[in-house]
Write a protein that holds these residues in place. Structure first.
Motif, PDB file in Angstrom:
ATOM      1  N   ASN A   1      54.821  30.803  53.670  1.00  0.00           N
ATOM      2  CA  ASN A   1      55.587  30.027  52.677  1.00  0.00           C
ATOM      3  C   ASN A   1      54.898  29.979  51.313  1.00  0.00           C
ATOM      4  O   ASN A   1      55.296  29.216  50.450  1.00  0.00           O
ATOM      5  CB  ASN A   1      55.799  28.600  53.190  1.00  0.00           C
ATOM      6  N   LEU A   2      53.870  30.813  51.113  1.00  0.00           N
ATOM      7  CA  LEU A   2      53.046  30.750  49.904  1.00  0.00           C
ATOM      8  C   LEU A   2      53.284  31.951  49.003  1.00  0.00           C
ATOM      9  O   LEU A   2      53.361  33.089  49.471  1.00  0.00           O
ATOM     10  CB  LEU A   2      51.567  30.699  50.301  1.00  0.00           C
ATOM     11  N   ASN A   3      53.383  31.693  47.697  1.00  0.00           N
ATOM     12  CA  ASN A   3      53.504  32.743  46.693  1.00  0.00           C
ATOM     13  C   ASN A   3      52.512  32.428  45.571  1.00  0.00           C
ATOM     14  O   ASN A   3      52.321  31.260  45.244  1.00  0.00           O
ATOM     15  CB  ASN A   3      54.939  32.789  46.153  1.00  0.00           C
ATOM     16  N   VAL A   4      51.892  33.450  44.987  1.00  0.00           N
ATOM     17  CA  VAL A   4      50.900  33.256  43.930  1.00  0.00           C
ATOM     18  C   VAL A   4      51.297  34.060  42.699  1.00  0.00           C
ATOM     19  O   VAL A   4      51.634  35.246  42.809  1.00  0.00           O
ATOM     20  CB  VAL A   4      49.492  33.705  44.407  1.00  0.00           C
ATOM     21  N   SER A   5      51.262  33.447  41.534  1.00  0.00           N
ATOM     22  CA  SER A   5      51.513  34.127  40.263  1.00  0.00           C
ATOM     23  C   SER A   5      50.277  34.034  39.390  1.00  0.00           C
ATOM     24  O   SER A   5      49.729  32.945  39.193  1.00  0.00           O
ATOM     25  CB  SER A   5      52.677  33.485  39.501  1.00  0.00           C
ATOM     26  N   THR A   6      49.853  35.184  38.849  1.00  0.00           N
ATOM     27  CA  THR A   6      48.724  35.235  37.924  1.00  0.00           C
ATOM     28  C   THR A   6      49.291  35.211  36.509  1.00  0.00           C
ATOM     29  O   THR A   6      49.508  36.243  35.891  1.00  0.00           O
ATOM     30  CB  THR A   6      47.890  36.508  38.155  1.00  0.00           C
ATOM     31  N   GLU A   7      49.568  34.027  36.033  1.00  0.00           N
ATOM     32  CA  GLU A   7      50.140  33.867  34.694  1.00  0.00           C
ATOM     33  C   GLU A   7      49.732  32.519  34.118  1.00  0.00           C
ATOM     34  O   GLU A   7      49.311  31.630  34.841  1.00  0.00           O
ATOM     35  CB  GLU A   7      51.675  33.953  34.753  1.00  0.00           C
TER      36      GLU A   7
ATOM     37  N   LEU B   1      52.046  28.958  43.750  1.00  0.00           N
ATOM     38  CA  LEU B   1      50.831  28.624  43.016  1.00  0.00           C
ATOM     39  C   LEU B   1      50.801  29.411  41.720  1.00  0.00           C
ATOM     40  O   LEU B   1      51.040  30.620  41.712  1.00  0.00           O
ATOM     41  CB  LEU B   1      49.584  28.962  43.839  1.00  0.00           C
ATOM     42  N   VAL B   2      50.488  28.745  40.617  1.00  0.00           N
ATOM     43  CA  VAL B   2      50.383  29.401  39.309  1.00  0.00           C
ATOM     44  C   VAL B   2      48.963  29.199  38.809  1.00  0.00           C
ATOM     45  O   VAL B   2      48.500  28.066  38.634  1.00  0.00           O
ATOM     46  CB  VAL B   2      51.401  28.819  38.302  1.00  0.00           C
ATOM     47  N   GLU B   3      48.276  30.317  38.579  1.00  0.00           N
ATOM     48  CA  GLU B   3      46.879  30.299  38.131  1.00  0.00           C
ATOM     49  C   GLU B   3      46.661  31.499  37.213  1.00  0.00           C
ATOM     50  O   GLU B   3      47.088  32.606  37.529  1.00  0.00           O
ATOM     51  CB  GLU B   3      45.942  30.360  39.347  1.00  0.00           C
ATOM     52  N   SER B   4      46.003  31.293  36.077  1.00  0.00           N
ATOM     53  CA  SER B   4      45.799  32.389  35.126  1.00  0.00           C
ATOM     54  C   SER B   4      44.546  33.214  35.414  1.00  0.00           C
ATOM     55  O   SER B   4      44.459  34.362  34.977  1.00  0.00           O
ATOM     56  CB  SER B   4      45.742  31.849  33.694  1.00  0.00           C
ATOM     57  N   ASP B   5      43.592  32.678  36.156  1.00  0.00           N
ATOM     58  CA  ASP B   5      42.341  33.376  36.454  1.00  0.00           C
ATOM     59  C   ASP B   5      42.562  34.384  37.591  1.00  0.00           C
ATOM     60  O   ASP B   5      42.848  33.994  38.723  1.00  0.00           O
ATOM     61  CB  ASP B   5      41.266  32.352  36.833  1.00  0.00           C
ATOM     62  N   ARG B   6      42.433  35.672  37.284  1.00  0.00           N
ATOM     63  CA  ARG B   6      42.701  36.730  38.271  1.00  0.00           C
ATOM     64  C   ARG B   6      41.791  36.629  39.499  1.00  0.00           C
ATOM     65  O   ARG B   6      42.228  36.889  40.619  1.00  0.00           O
ATOM     66  CB  ARG B   6      42.554  38.105  37.631  1.00  0.00           C
ATOM     67  N   ARG B   7      40.542  36.269  39.291  1.00  0.00           N
ATOM     68  CA  ARG B   7      39.626  36.160  40.430  1.00  0.00           C
ATOM     69  C   ARG B   7      40.052  35.029  41.363  1.00  0.00           C
ATOM     70  O   ARG B   7      40.030  35.177  42.590  1.00  0.00           O
ATOM     71  CB  ARG B   7      38.189  35.941  39.953  1.00  0.00           C
ATOM     72  N   LYS B   8      40.459  33.923  40.786  1.00  0.00           N
ATOM     73  CA  LYS B   8      40.932  32.816  41.625  1.00  0.00           C
ATOM     74  C   LYS B   8      42.229  33.192  42.338  1.00  0.00           C
ATOM     75  O   LYS B   8      42.439  32.834  43.495  1.00  0.00           O
ATOM     76  CB  LYS B   8      41.101  31.543  40.793  1.00  0.00           C
ATOM     77  N   CYS B   9      43.092  33.957  41.665  1.00  0.00           N
ATOM     78  CA  CYS B   9      44.320  34.417  42.313  1.00  0.00           C
ATOM     79  C   CYS B   9      44.003  35.357  43.475  1.00  0.00           C
ATOM     80  O   CYS B   9      44.701  35.334  44.495  1.00  0.00           O
ATOM     81  CB  CYS B   9      45.240  35.091  41.308  1.00  0.00           C
ATOM     82  N   SER B  10      42.967  36.168  43.338  1.00  0.00           N
ATOM     83  CA  SER B  10      42.552  37.021  44.459  1.00  0.00           C
ATOM     84  C   SER B  10      42.162  36.155  45.653  1.00  0.00           C
ATOM     85  O   SER B  10      42.533  36.446  46.791  1.00  0.00           O
ATOM     86  CB  SER B  10      41.363  37.911  44.067  1.00  0.00           C
ATOM     87  N   PHE B  11      41.419  35.082  45.383  1.00  0.00           N
ATOM     88  CA  PHE B  11      41.072  34.147  46.455  1.00  0.00           C
ATOM     89  C   PHE B  11      42.323  33.531  47.063  1.00  0.00           C
ATOM     90  O   PHE B  11      42.469  33.456  48.292  1.00  0.00           O
ATOM     91  CB  PHE B  11      40.148  33.036  45.943  1.00  0.00           C
ATOM     92  N   LEU B  12      43.241  33.063  46.220  1.00  0.00           N
ATOM     93  CA  LEU B  12      44.447  32.399  46.708  1.00  0.00           C
ATOM     94  C   LEU B  12      45.284  33.328  47.583  1.00  0.00           C
ATOM     95  O   LEU B  12      45.764  32.930  48.655  1.00  0.00           O
ATOM     96  CB  LEU B  12      45.288  31.887  45.535  1.00  0.00           C
ATOM     97  N   ARG B  13      45.441  34.570  47.151  1.00  0.00           N
ATOM     98  CA  ARG B  13      46.217  35.537  47.942  1.00  0.00           C
ATOM     99  C   ARG B  13      45.518  35.838  49.261  1.00  0.00           C
ATOM    100  O   ARG B  13      46.150  35.912  50.318  1.00  0.00           O
ATOM    101  CB  ARG B  13      46.448  36.811  47.140  1.00  0.00           C
ATOM    102  N   ASN B  14      44.196  36.016  49.198  1.00  0.00           N
ATOM    103  CA  ASN B  14      43.430  36.270  50.419  1.00  0.00           C
ATOM    104  C   ASN B  14      43.542  35.086  51.379  1.00  0.00           C
ATOM    105  O   ASN B  14      43.747  35.266  52.588  1.00  0.00           O
ATOM    106  CB  ASN B  14      41.961  36.535  50.070  1.00  0.00           C
ATOM    107  N   ALA B  15      43.411  33.872  50.852  1.00  0.00           N
ATOM    108  CA  ALA B  15      43.524  32.675  51.693  1.00  0.00           C
ATOM    109  C   ALA B  15      44.909  32.613  52.333  1.00  0.00           C
ATOM    110  O   ALA B  15      45.030  32.316  53.527  1.00  0.00           O
ATOM    111  CB  ALA B  15      43.240  31.417  50.874  1.00  0.00           C
ATOM    112  N   GLY B  16      45.937  32.906  51.565  1.00  0.00           N
ATOM    113  CA  GLY B  16      47.296  32.900  52.112  1.00  0.00           C
ATOM    114  C   GLY B  16      47.449  33.874  53.266  1.00  0.00           C
ATOM    115  O   GLY B  16      48.062  33.548  54.286  1.00  0.00           O
ATOM    116  N   ARG B  17      46.868  35.074  53.113  1.00  0.00           N
ATOM    117  CA  ARG B  17      46.924  36.074  54.200  1.00  0.00           C
ATOM    118  C   ARG B  17      46.129  35.622  55.415  1.00  0.00           C
ATOM    119  O   ARG B  17      46.620  35.639  56.539  1.00  0.00           O
ATOM    120  CB  ARG B  17      46.384  37.419  53.715  1.00  0.00           C
ATOM    121  N   GLU B  18      44.870  35.213  55.184  1.00  0.00           N
ATOM    122  CA  GLU B  18      44.002  34.841  56.301  1.00  0.00           C
ATOM    123  C   GLU B  18      44.516  33.615  57.052  1.00  0.00           C
ATOM    124  O   GLU B  18      44.346  33.512  58.260  1.00  0.00           O
ATOM    125  CB  GLU B  18      42.564  34.603  55.823  1.00  0.00           C
TER     126      GLU B  18
END
Length: 193
Positions: A104-110, A82-99
């Motif tokens: 198989n999920l990777n998140v980039s804040t770029e 997942l590629v998303e520039s918004d840091r807050r949304k990336c925090s959600f994405l990473r948290n969702a991936g963990r929970e």
């Protein structure tokens, strides 16, 4: 992943969106009560039409993870980036991936236009940009022979016409089952005009 497990994880994902949305605005507040029917079911049709896909998947402008997280849930056999520039949304994405235990999920804040080319076999995007601009992102990150799966609204035909002024590509439109005027555009053989 069996159907009951997949359904359970998708329900957990919907609950996470409802929980985080007041703070981050992952989906339009007016659609929050219809997260499953309006957003998740919309993304599930992308999973269905791309079922025979293999390789690595990149979701650009991921926002709240639609469709990227849905792809990761339903296709545990694929690496999903997942590629998303918004840091807050990336925090959600990473948290969702963990929970949701999505290994198989990777998140980039770029930013899509500045991240190194990702060499994706498949690229998805939903409600990100007009098609002519979106195709420049796809061109940067898609391998030769790869496919883009772009979820477009009621103006998709006009966007395809506008994109053909700058780009050459093969396109198959898959009618949306959640919105009769929308489509999933399956794009291949992308090249500059």
């Amino acid at each position: 992943m069996n159907v009951s497990r997949e359904t359970e994880v998708l329900e957990q994902y919907a609950a996470l969106i409802r929980k985080w949305n007041p703070a981050i605005n992952l989906v339009a507040p007016s659609t929050l009560e219809q997260v499953k029917s309006r957003h998740i079911d919309d993304c599930l049709q992308l999973v269905d039409v791309s079922r025979s896909s293999s390789g690595n998947w990149v979701d650009i402008g991921s926002g709240g993870g639609l469709p990227g997280i849905v792809v990761a849930i339903c296709r545990p056999d694929m690496r999903v980036h997942l590629v998303e520039s918004d840091r807050r949304k990336c925090s959600f994405l990473r948290n969702a991936g963990r929970e949701l235990k999505l290994t198989n999920l990777n998140v980039s804040t770029e930013r899509i236009e500045s991240i190194n080319p990702l060499k994706a076999d498949h690229i998805s995007a939903r409600a990100l940009a007009p098609l002519p601009l979106l195709l420049s992102y796809v061109d940067r990150h898609l391998v030769s022979g790869g496919r883009a799966w772009l979820m477009k609204g009621r103006n998709w035909r006009t966007e395809v016409e506008a994109a053909r002024e700058t780009w050459r590509f093969d396109v198959t439109s898959h009618p949306s089952v959640t919105d009769s005027e929308a489509a999933i555009l399956e794009i291949s053989e992308l090249r500059h005009a």
